[in-house]
Scaffold this motif. Structure first.
Motif, PDB file in Angstrom:
ATOM      1  N   PRO A  85      46.374  39.685  45.849  1.00  0.00           N
ATOM      2  CA  PRO A  85      45.996  38.432  45.201  1.00  0.00           C
ATOM      3  C   PRO A  85      45.411  37.445  46.206  1.00  0.00           C
ATOM      4  O   PRO A  85      45.875  37.347  47.337  1.00  0.00           O
ATOM      5  CB  PRO A  85      47.317  37.909  44.621  1.00  0.00           C
ATOM      6  CG  PRO A  85      48.377  38.615  45.400  1.00  0.00           C
ATOM      7  CD  PRO A  85      47.813  39.933  45.805  1.00  0.00           C
ATOM      8  N   GLY A  86      44.406  36.751  45.774  1.00  0.00           N
ATOM      9  CA  GLY A  86      43.865  35.675  46.602  1.00  0.00           C
ATOM     10  C   GLY A  86      42.858  36.120  47.639  1.00  0.00           C
ATOM     11  O   GLY A  86      42.175  35.313  48.241  1.00  0.00           O
ATOM     12  N   VAL A  87      42.754  37.415  47.876  1.00  0.00           N
ATOM     13  CA  VAL A  87      41.815  37.893  48.881  1.00  0.00           C
ATOM     14  C   VAL A  87      40.888  38.894  48.218  1.00  0.00           C
ATOM     15  O   VAL A  87      41.313  39.687  47.395  1.00  0.00           O
ATOM     16  CB  VAL A  87      42.544  38.604  50.045  1.00  0.00           C
ATOM     17  CG1 VAL A  87      41.597  38.869  51.190  1.00  0.00           C
ATOM     18  CG2 VAL A  87      43.713  37.788  50.495  1.00  0.00           C
ATOM     19  N   ASP A  88      39.628  38.841  48.576  1.00  0.00           N
ATOM     20  CA  ASP A  88      38.691  39.790  48.012  1.00  0.00           C
ATOM     21  C   ASP A  88      38.163  40.674  49.125  1.00  0.00           C
ATOM     22  O   ASP A  88      37.098  40.427  49.680  1.00  0.00           O
ATOM     23  CB  ASP A  88      37.560  39.048  47.298  1.00  0.00           C
ATOM     24  CG  ASP A  88      36.905  39.947  46.279  1.00  0.00           C
ATOM     25  OD1 ASP A  88      36.932  41.170  46.486  1.00  0.00           O
ATOM     26  OD2 ASP A  88      36.388  39.430  45.277  1.00  0.00           O
ATOM     27  N   VAL A  89      38.945  41.682  49.474  1.00  0.00           N
ATOM     28  CA  VAL A  89      38.580  42.535  50.596  1.00  0.00           C
ATOM     29  C   VAL A  89      37.261  43.258  50.316  1.00  0.00           C
ATOM     30  O   VAL A  89      36.395  43.361  51.174  1.00  0.00           O
ATOM     31  CB  VAL A  89      39.703  43.553  50.883  1.00  0.00           C
ATOM     32  CG1 VAL A  89      39.292  44.496  51.999  1.00  0.00           C
ATOM     33  CG2 VAL A  89      40.968  42.828  51.261  1.00  0.00           C
TER      34      VAL A  89
ATOM     35  N   SER B  10      34.633  42.390  48.520  1.00  0.00           N
ATOM     36  CA  SER B  10      33.430  41.579  48.694  1.00  0.00           C
ATOM     37  C   SER B  10      33.147  41.291  50.154  1.00  0.00           C
ATOM     38  O   SER B  10      32.002  41.113  50.547  1.00  0.00           O
ATOM     39  CB  SER B  10      33.571  40.265  47.940  1.00  0.00           C
ATOM     40  OG  SER B  10      33.770  40.522  46.589  1.00  0.00           O
ATOM     41  N   ALA B  11      34.208  41.240  50.949  1.00  0.00           N
ATOM     42  CA  ALA B  11      34.029  40.902  52.362  1.00  0.00           C
ATOM     43  C   ALA B  11      33.356  42.029  53.127  1.00  0.00           C
ATOM     44  O   ALA B  11      32.794  41.808  54.202  1.00  0.00           O
ATOM     45  CB  ALA B  11      35.381  40.577  52.988  1.00  0.00           C
ATOM     46  N   ILE B  12      33.392  43.225  52.571  1.00  0.00           N
ATOM     47  CA  ILE B  12      32.805  44.379  53.242  1.00  0.00           C
ATOM     48  C   ILE B  12      31.303  44.198  53.438  1.00  0.00           C
ATOM     49  O   ILE B  12      30.733  44.655  54.430  1.00  0.00           O
ATOM     50  CB  ILE B  12      33.046  45.647  52.384  1.00  0.00           C
ATOM     51  CG1 ILE B  12      34.530  45.959  52.321  1.00  0.00           C
ATOM     52  CG2 ILE B  12      32.271  46.827  52.896  1.00  0.00           C
ATOM     53  CD1 ILE B  12      35.073  46.659  53.511  1.00  0.00           C
ATOM     54  N   ARG B  13      30.655  43.529  52.490  1.00  0.00           N
ATOM     55  CA  ARG B  13      29.189  43.489  52.531  1.00  0.00           C
ATOM     56  C   ARG B  13      28.644  42.671  53.685  1.00  0.00           C
ATOM     57  O   ARG B  13      27.823  43.170  54.449  1.00  0.00           O
ATOM     58  CB  ARG B  13      28.646  43.021  51.188  1.00  0.00           C
ATOM     59  CG  ARG B  13      28.851  44.093  50.137  1.00  0.00           C
ATOM     60  CD  ARG B  13      28.605  43.559  48.769  1.00  0.00           C
ATOM     61  NE  ARG B  13      27.193  43.356  48.523  1.00  0.00           N
ATOM     62  CZ  ARG B  13      26.740  42.724  47.453  1.00  0.00           C
ATOM     63  NH1 ARG B  13      27.577  42.225  46.588  1.00  0.00           N
ATOM     64  NH2 ARG B  13      25.451  42.575  47.272  1.00  0.00           N
ATOM     65  N   PRO B  14      29.057  41.391  53.854  1.00  0.00           N
ATOM     66  CA  PRO B  14      28.573  40.682  55.046  1.00  0.00           C
ATOM     67  C   PRO B  14      29.005  41.371  56.331  1.00  0.00           C
ATOM     68  O   PRO B  14      28.256  41.381  57.311  1.00  0.00           O
ATOM     69  CB  PRO B  14      29.199  39.292  54.920  1.00  0.00           C
ATOM     70  CG  PRO B  14      30.189  39.356  53.829  1.00  0.00           C
ATOM     71  CD  PRO B  14      29.830  40.516  52.969  1.00  0.00           C
TER      72      PRO B  14
ATOM     73  N   TYR C 289      33.671  48.174  45.187  1.00  0.00           N
ATOM     74  CA  TYR C 289      34.394  48.318  43.914  1.00  0.00           C
ATOM     75  C   TYR C 289      35.453  49.402  44.033  1.00  0.00           C
ATOM     76  O   TYR C 289      36.531  49.300  43.448  1.00  0.00           O
ATOM     77  CB  TYR C 289      33.427  48.630  42.771  1.00  0.00           C
ATOM     78  CG  TYR C 289      32.386  47.564  42.630  1.00  0.00           C
ATOM     79  CD1 TYR C 289      32.767  46.226  42.588  1.00  0.00           C
ATOM     80  CD2 TYR C 289      31.033  47.869  42.578  1.00  0.00           C
ATOM     81  CE1 TYR C 289      31.817  45.228  42.508  1.00  0.00           C
ATOM     82  CE2 TYR C 289      30.096  46.870  42.500  1.00  0.00           C
ATOM     83  CZ  TYR C 289      30.487  45.557  42.461  1.00  0.00           C
ATOM     84  OH  TYR C 289      29.554  44.572  42.385  1.00  0.00           O
TER      85      TYR C 289
ATOM     86  N   LYS D 225      38.311  47.835  45.715  1.00  0.00           N
ATOM     87  CA  LYS D 225      39.009  46.947  44.791  1.00  0.00           C
ATOM     88  C   LYS D 225      40.001  47.718  43.931  1.00  0.00           C
ATOM     89  O   LYS D 225      41.062  47.206  43.591  1.00  0.00           O
ATOM     90  CB  LYS D 225      37.982  46.260  43.895  1.00  0.00           C
ATOM     91  CG  LYS D 225      37.895  44.772  44.102  1.00  0.00           C
ATOM     92  CD  LYS D 225      36.961  44.215  43.066  1.00  0.00           C
ATOM     93  CE  LYS D 225      36.564  42.803  43.377  1.00  0.00           C
ATOM     94  NZ  LYS D 225      35.500  42.341  42.492  1.00  0.00           N
TER      95      LYS D 225
END
Lengths: 354, 390, 297
Positions: free
Chosen positions: A308-312, A314-318, A299, A302
């Motif tokens: 836009p279009g990318v959720d960096v 959220s990608a951190i977790r996997p 967060y 964020k």
């Protein structure tokens, strides 16, 4: 003269002394402090923390079971969440008719039976082929639940609510506190079982079969039976964990016992240190807390960077989950348990250097 | 003299303190990564943008909304943790996501009495037991499927229909009601088939053809549906296709191309190319907050907006009534809600007995690369009969 | 009867996609005894690279495809160099887990691009529709899958039989110690196997993308389908991967065609291959073509 506080040498004079788990007073004291600490811990935590703590304890129980199968017996198991699921669905079916303390062992036994069935191919196959057989079991389990109307086809099966335990009513506010104490008690009992397993004839044959099953066979052990029994016992732990999870999460849903969770268990066992007792606690704790911290961190990301279009974020977790596994395997294959061992050996000899 | 300055400073602090709006948290927990994230991603963006718009325009005076979109990775344990965090913080409302997560949380939602608006339109969410606090934004999957069956029965009476569903509680939700409704409508449901995640649906389609199936009705996500209708096109089958909310939409058109032509889709949202305030509002918001075209065109974007909008509208009602913003007051506001909104084809209405927001649906047909409405907004009369026995 | 033949043909076609995916998996196992749980992610990387190149740079799909194959090969090469090399000689579980960890890492990295979630379709580089023959129909992407599988099989056949590197790889697979003492660089062979696996995975990704569109979950799911295939064919057999792939493809289609009608809900195509897998393991633990290991105390 033997010093009862620190281990200054081997002064064991009887067999009984040799078989004690906690040999010195300081070790016994530290165990007592740990147990008391865990019992009073909820006084200092808020409800939200308790929820996470409960999850870690329940997962630790499942990982203990996985450590019997994969750690002790060396049988790679990619279907452990399915064993947990068998326990959880059993719990959902019998919970309306039985008190919770009876539901737990029943769930464990049913899961153990499933474990034995899955273990049967281990009579013939080993190594990677066995790993893939357990993967097959995981997928067949998910499919079978999805096709069973009696199990709501994978939808929610609610657990009984408004339980009263010795006049103590369990509701939202104290739900996690109550299940903390239940899970902790069960975990301590089963951890002692795990710790003592290696001192039994069966436990030693597990390790012998892992290291070389032909040699074990030649020495009069039955590798086939040993493997099947390892699966049954490991699945028993998972089954009890599944029943606890069912109560803790208030309903049984198939997604909680999916392949993703099986992989998580393996990761927890590896990060904790395969086949170790303390690793079975440290692994789940490390990975769950890592995930929660990464979520908070995501967060923060964020806020700063949100194209836009990318959720960096959220990608951190996997990414963190994967990196944790990979880095541990490369740099510390013996897992967190090894750090624990180093730390302990430092304090054991303290104040002496060695 | 010195005292005077201190007083001024104190006054300034006080004024600023009063001018600062009350902060209200709204949390959504859904899949931004992991399974179904293709829908969850845009759903989350819809929530975020609606929330920003409300704050930027001062739509609810005196309240600043803090909307958090949490990624639970389709993992119910994460959903549970997020939900309990919201309860502990005293949030007045919670936005949910998946079928599994919502069904699992039902007993807890009932216990803590926190209004819950899921993205899953599973009828089981609002069926007893433990159904007091769950509110669907639009009509359930069951009603959607029955609505499309009603349309099919009208255009080709006595049709033979196959249901192709997602292998999960989400997919299985409407099966029972659909079978009952088919009996009433005089059409025949030949087969109910769970769709494997395969690369090729020839086997299933050929069997449907052998059984004389005229329509396949999907309760699935767009990806597998697109593959199945492409295969049907290639095999030269005369079968027509139809589907519920998550089965169709612009995603389907993009994936299936020409094969999607003639697909019948039922939903309660407007299409981006339509003339009208709702479609324009969605497009303007997407442009304002810099969303790519894929997001704006996706039906999940306005879906997320509607969920956030319902929550915010209820909070606004509670605020206008001069009540404290808490779960109970927002719940009461929801129960009385009758909101003429522009995001969906009908008003959002709730009552003690009715936990479905937008009761109206439209059937749309894919024509020339867009979905064109072929019916006026209507609500399925039959659904109430087969499901509630009314 | 045409129903049966259609199922058979579709099964063979789908099976060749599985075979193509399994080929890379077997290559890695054959050379380095590693089970690659990140194979599905290689498939996804190949497919999304091609998509990204063709849509954002406006390259023709064919050029983008070639570049994607090359890129995935490089990813494979460096994956081995960086992550697998330190684990040489470690127990199987460590090697399995590192690939599981890598799968998660790749998943996270793909989520950092715009392609992590959502559905995409490759720009149409093949004509719509397909070939119809005697009531049996095959789409062009599916036809391409068969051609690709054939080409790769022939290429690898030649590579392993004729080229020096290929023969070195076989030697390493046979006996690492002996090949090392003969001057074969085992390290290089491992890395090359991973690069080659990257190429076949990317090819599989392109085909899957052309047949059913691009979706991270779907592409990674193909990686899971590989397991029954390689178990059936034998983990270390290249012809086994192809035969296994085709058999699993046929079984899947036959299950969907004949069994589904009798099982409420159906969906047996997904689970049937795994049931077969269990049976195969029981009767032929090393698959149809796999090498039986002789164990000594």
């Amino acid at each position: 003269m033997r010093n009862p506080w620190t281990r200054t040498g081997n002064y064991k004079t009887s067999y009984a002394q040799d078989t004690t788990i906690f040999a010195t007073y300081s070790e016994q004291a530290s165990l007592a402090v740990f147990l008391i600490g865990m019992l009073v811990l909820p006084r200092f935590l808020v409800r939200g923390d308790m929820q996470i703590l409960d999850l870690i304890l329940i997962y630790a129980l499942a990982v203990l079971g996985l450590n019997i199968i994969t750690g002790y017996a060396g049988l790679i198991n990619i279907g452990h969440a399915a064993f947990m699921g068998v326990g959880a669905y059993t719990a959902a079916l019998v919970a309306p008719h039985l008190p919770f303390w009876a539901v737990l062992p029943v769930s464990g036994l049913v899961a153990a039976a499933a474990g034995a069935v899955v273990g049967i191919p281990a009579l013939r196959i080993k190594h990677l082929y066995l790993a893939i057989a357990t993967l097959a079991f995981q997928l067949i389990f998910e499919w079978a639940v999805g096709h069973s109307p009696a199990l709501e086809q994978g939808g929610a099966m609610a657990m009984p609510r408004g339980m009263v335990f010795f006049g103590y009513k369990i509701a939202f506010k104290n739900h996690h506190y109550f299940w903390y104490y239940v899970s902790f008690t069960v975990l301590v009992l089963m951890a002692f079982g795990f710790r003592n397993l290696l001192r039994t004839r069966f436990g030693r044959s597990l390790v012998a079969v892992r290291d070389n099953d032909r040699a074990a066979d030649a020495m009069g052990m039955d590798p086939g039976k040993t493997k099947v029994f390892a699966f049954a016992l490991g699945a028993f732990y998972a089954g009890v964990a599944g029943a606890l999870y069912a109560y803790w999460s208030r309903a049984v849903v198939i997604e909680d016992y999916s392949l993703m969770i099986s992989i998580k268990f393996l990761a927890m066992a590896i990060v904790g240190g395969l086949g170790t007792l303390v690793g079975s606690f440290l692994g789940p704790a490390f990975l769950e807390l890592l995930d929660i911290n990464m979520e908070t961190f995501s967060y923060a990301i964020k806020e700063i960077y949100n194209p836009p279009g990318v959720d960096v974020g959220s990608a951190i977790r996997p990414l963190a989950f994967g990196l944790a596994i990979v880095l541990f395997l490369i740099f510390e294959p013996r897992g967190l348990a090894n750090w624990w061992r180093l730390l302990r050996s430092y304090f054991r000899n303290w104040p002496f250097k060695y | 003299m010195k005292n005077k300055w201190t007083l001024w400073a104190l006054a300034a602090v006080l004024v600023m303190g009063f001018a600062t709006a009350e902060k209200v948290h709204i949390m959504w927990s859904g899949a931004i990564t992991g399974p179904t994230s293709d829908a969850g991603k845009y759903y989350a963006q819809g929530i975020e943008d609606y929330c920003s718009w409300v704050n930027d325009t001062g739509y609810v005076s005196g309240i600043e909304f803090v909307c958090e979109t949490r990624d639970d990775q389709y993992n119910n344990a994460n959903t549970l943790r997020n939900f309990e965090e919201a309860v502990d913080r005293g949030d007045p409302v919670f936005l949910g996501y998946s079928t599994g997560g919502t069904l699992q949380l039902k007993p807890l939602v009932q216990e803590v009495g926190l209004p819950f608006i899921p993205a899953s339109y599973h009828i089981g969410n609002i069926d007893p037991p433990d159904n007091d606090y769950i509110f669907l934004p639009i009509a359930s999957y069951s009603e959607q499927v029955i609505a499309v069956l009603e349309y099919i029965a009208k255009v080709s009476p006595g049709a033979k229909v196959a249901l192709a569903i997602h292998p999960s509680p989400f997919g299985r939700a409407p099966v029972k009601d659909a079978k009952k409704a088919a009996g009433e409508l005089g059409i025949e449901i030949v087969e109910v088939q769970e769709m494997a995640k395969g690369l090729d649906y020839t086997a299933t389609l050929k069997r449907f053809e052998k059984k004389g199936v005229q329509y396949i009705v999907y309760q699935n996500v767009a990806g597998p549906v697109a593959n199945m209708i492409k295969d049907a096109g290639r095999l030269g089958l005369k079968i027509k296709h139809a589907g519920a909310h998550y089965a169709g939409g612009p995603d389907l058109l993009r994936l299936a191309g020409d094969a999607a032509e003639g697909f019948l889709w039922v939903t309660a949202y407007y299409m981006p190319h339509e003339q009208g305030a709702g479609a324009k509002f969605v497009k303007d918001l997407g442009a304002k907050y810099g969303r790519p075209a894929d997001a704006i065109e996706s039906v999940h974007y306005p879906s997320g907006m509607l969920a956030a909008a319902i929550a915010i509208e209820a909070i606004k009602e509670a605020k206008n009534a001069g009540k404290k913003i808490n779960a109970e007051n927002v719940y009461q506001a929801l129960l009385k809600m009758n909101w003429q909104n522009k995001l969906a084809v009908g008003p959002v209405t709730y009552s003690k007995k009715d936990h479905v927001g937008v009761d109206k649906l439209r059937v749309l047909e894919a024509r020339g690369g867009t979905f064109v409405p072929v019916t006026e907004p209507f609500s399925s009369a039959l659904f109430r009969k087969v499901h509630y026995g009314e | 009867m045409s129903y049966f033949f259609q199922l058979l043909v579709s099964g063979i076609v789908v099976g060749s996609v599985y075979a193509l995916a399994a080929l890379g998996f077997v290559l890695i196992y054959k050379a380095s005894r590693v089970i690659n749980f990140a194979h599905g992610h290689f498939i996804a990387i190949g497919a999304f690279t091609a998509y990204a190149l063709s849509t954002s740079l406006g390259l023709s799909v064919w050029i983008a495809a070639v570049l994607a194959l090359a890129f995935t090969a490089i990813v494979g090469y460096f994956t081995e160099r960086i992550f697998l090399k330190p684990l040489v000689g470690q127990p199987i579980i460590s090697v399995i887990m590192v690939t599981i960890g890598l799968a998660s890492v790749f998943g996270g990295l793909i989520h950092m691009t715009p392609y992590g979630s959502g559905n995409f379709s490759l720009p149409g580089f093949l004509p719509e529709g397909g070939v119809n023959f005697a009531g049996i129909s095959v789409s062009y992407p599916q036809l391409l899958a068969v051609v690709f599988t054939g080409v790769f099989l022939a290429a690898f056949g030649w590579f392993f039989q004729r080229s020096t590197v290929g023969i070195a790889m076989r030697a390493v697979a046979d006996d690492q110690m002996a090949s090392m003492s003969l001057g074969v660089s085992v390290e290089k062979v491992f890395a090359l196997a991973w690069a080659a696996a990257g190429i076949t995975a990317a090819a599989a990704g392109l085909i899957v993308g052309a047949i059913s569109g691009l979706n991270l979950e779907g592409l990674v799911g193909i990686g899971l389908k590989v397991f029954p295939v390689v178990i059936l064919g034998g983990l270390d057999s290249i012809p086994g991967a192809v035969v296994g792939g085709i058999i699993i493809g046929i079984l899947e289609n036959m299950a969907a065609g004949y069994l589904d009608a009798y099982i409420p809900g159906g969906g047996t195509g997904d689970v049937f291959p795994f049931l077969v897998l269990l049976l195969v393991l029981w009767f032929k633990p090393h698959g149809l073509f796999g090498t039986e290991e002789i164990e000594r105390v």
